[in-house]
Design a protein around this motif. Structure first.
Motif, PDB file in Angstrom:
ATOM      1  N   GLY A   1      -1.997  -6.979   6.599  1.00  0.00           N
ATOM      2  CA  GLY A   1      -2.972  -6.876   7.668  1.00  0.00           C
ATOM      3  C   GLY A   1      -4.378  -6.601   7.171  1.00  0.00           C
TER       4      GLY A   1
ATOM      5  N   ARG B   1      -8.119  -6.576   6.721  1.00  0.00           N
ATOM      6  CA  ARG B   1      -9.223  -6.912   7.625  1.00  0.00           C
ATOM      7  C   ARG B   1     -10.542  -6.506   6.992  1.00  0.00           C
TER       8      ARG B   1
ATOM      9  N   TRP C   1      -6.515  -2.049   5.148  1.00  0.00           N
ATOM     10  CA  TRP C   1      -5.197  -2.672   5.204  1.00  0.00           C
ATOM     11  C   TRP C   1      -4.122  -1.612   5.345  1.00  0.00           C
TER      12      TRP C   1
ATOM     13  N   ALA D   1       2.595  -0.160  12.683  1.00  0.00           N
ATOM     14  CA  ALA D   1       2.773  -1.575  13.001  1.00  0.00           C
ATOM     15  C   ALA D   1       1.422  -2.283  13.067  1.00  0.00           C
ATOM     16  N   PHE D   2       0.362  -1.509  13.336  1.00  0.00           N
ATOM     17  CA  PHE D   2      -0.970  -2.099  13.391  1.00  0.00           C
ATOM     18  C   PHE D   2      -2.016  -1.043  13.067  1.00  0.00           C
TER      19      PHE D   2
ATOM     20  N   CYS E   1      -6.574  -0.836  13.422  1.00  0.00           N
ATOM     21  CA  CYS E   1      -7.832  -1.515  13.699  1.00  0.00           C
ATOM     22  C   CYS E   1      -8.962  -0.495  13.678  1.00  0.00           C
TER      23      CYS E   1
ATOM     24  N   ALA F   1      -4.344   3.484  14.821  1.00  0.00           N
ATOM     25  CA  ALA F   1      -3.103   2.916  14.290  1.00  0.00           C
ATOM     26  C   ALA F   1      -1.962   3.272  15.235  1.00  0.00           C
TER      27      ALA F   1
ATOM     28  N   GLY G   1       2.604   2.747  15.829  1.00  0.00           N
ATOM     29  CA  GLY G   1       3.893   2.290  15.336  1.00  0.00           C
ATOM     30  C   GLY G   1       4.988   3.177  15.873  1.00  0.00           C
TER      31      GLY G   1
END
Length: 87
Positions: free
Chosen positions: A20, A22, A32, A59-60, A62, A71, A73
Motif C-alpha cells: 500500500g 502511497r 506504507w 488493513a488500510f 491513509c 489506520a 483493521g
C-alpha cells in the motif's frame, strides 16, 4: 524513462512486506504498511523516517488533511496509533 542509474536507496527501514505504498505530494511523504509487523512506516525524502506501531494487523492506512495517519483493521480504527472511540 527512468534508468537503473537514476534509482537510489532512500530508506534503511527493515520492513518484512511493504504494501500500500502511497506518496503525498503536499507533505512530500511516502508511507506504507508492513502488515506482518503491525507497523505503518512514514518516510520524508529530506531525511526523516518514522514508524507507527499499531499492535494489530492494519488493513488500510491513509493520511488525513492535517498529516495524521488514519489506520484500521482487526483492532478497530486508529489515529496516529491511538485507538479511536467507537462512540
Amino acid at each position: 524513462m527512468v534508468s537503473a542509474s537514476d534509482i537510489r536507496h532512500a530508506s534503511g527501514v527493515n520492513s518484512i512486506l511493504g504494501e500500500g505504498v502511497r506518496y503525498d505530494k503536499s507533505s512530500d511523504t511516502v508511507f506504507w504498511l508492513d502488515i506482518p509487523t503491525s507497523r505503518v512506516w512514514r518516510f520524508l525524502p529530506d531525511g526523516g523516517e518514522a514508524e507507527l506501531f499499531l499492535g494489530h494487523n492494519a488493513a488500510f492506512a491513509c493520511l488525513t488533511e492535517n498529516g495524521s495517519i488514519l489506520a484500521g483493521g482487526e483492532g478497530g480504527f486508529f489515529l496516529d496509533g491511538a485507538p479511536m472511540s467507537q462512540d
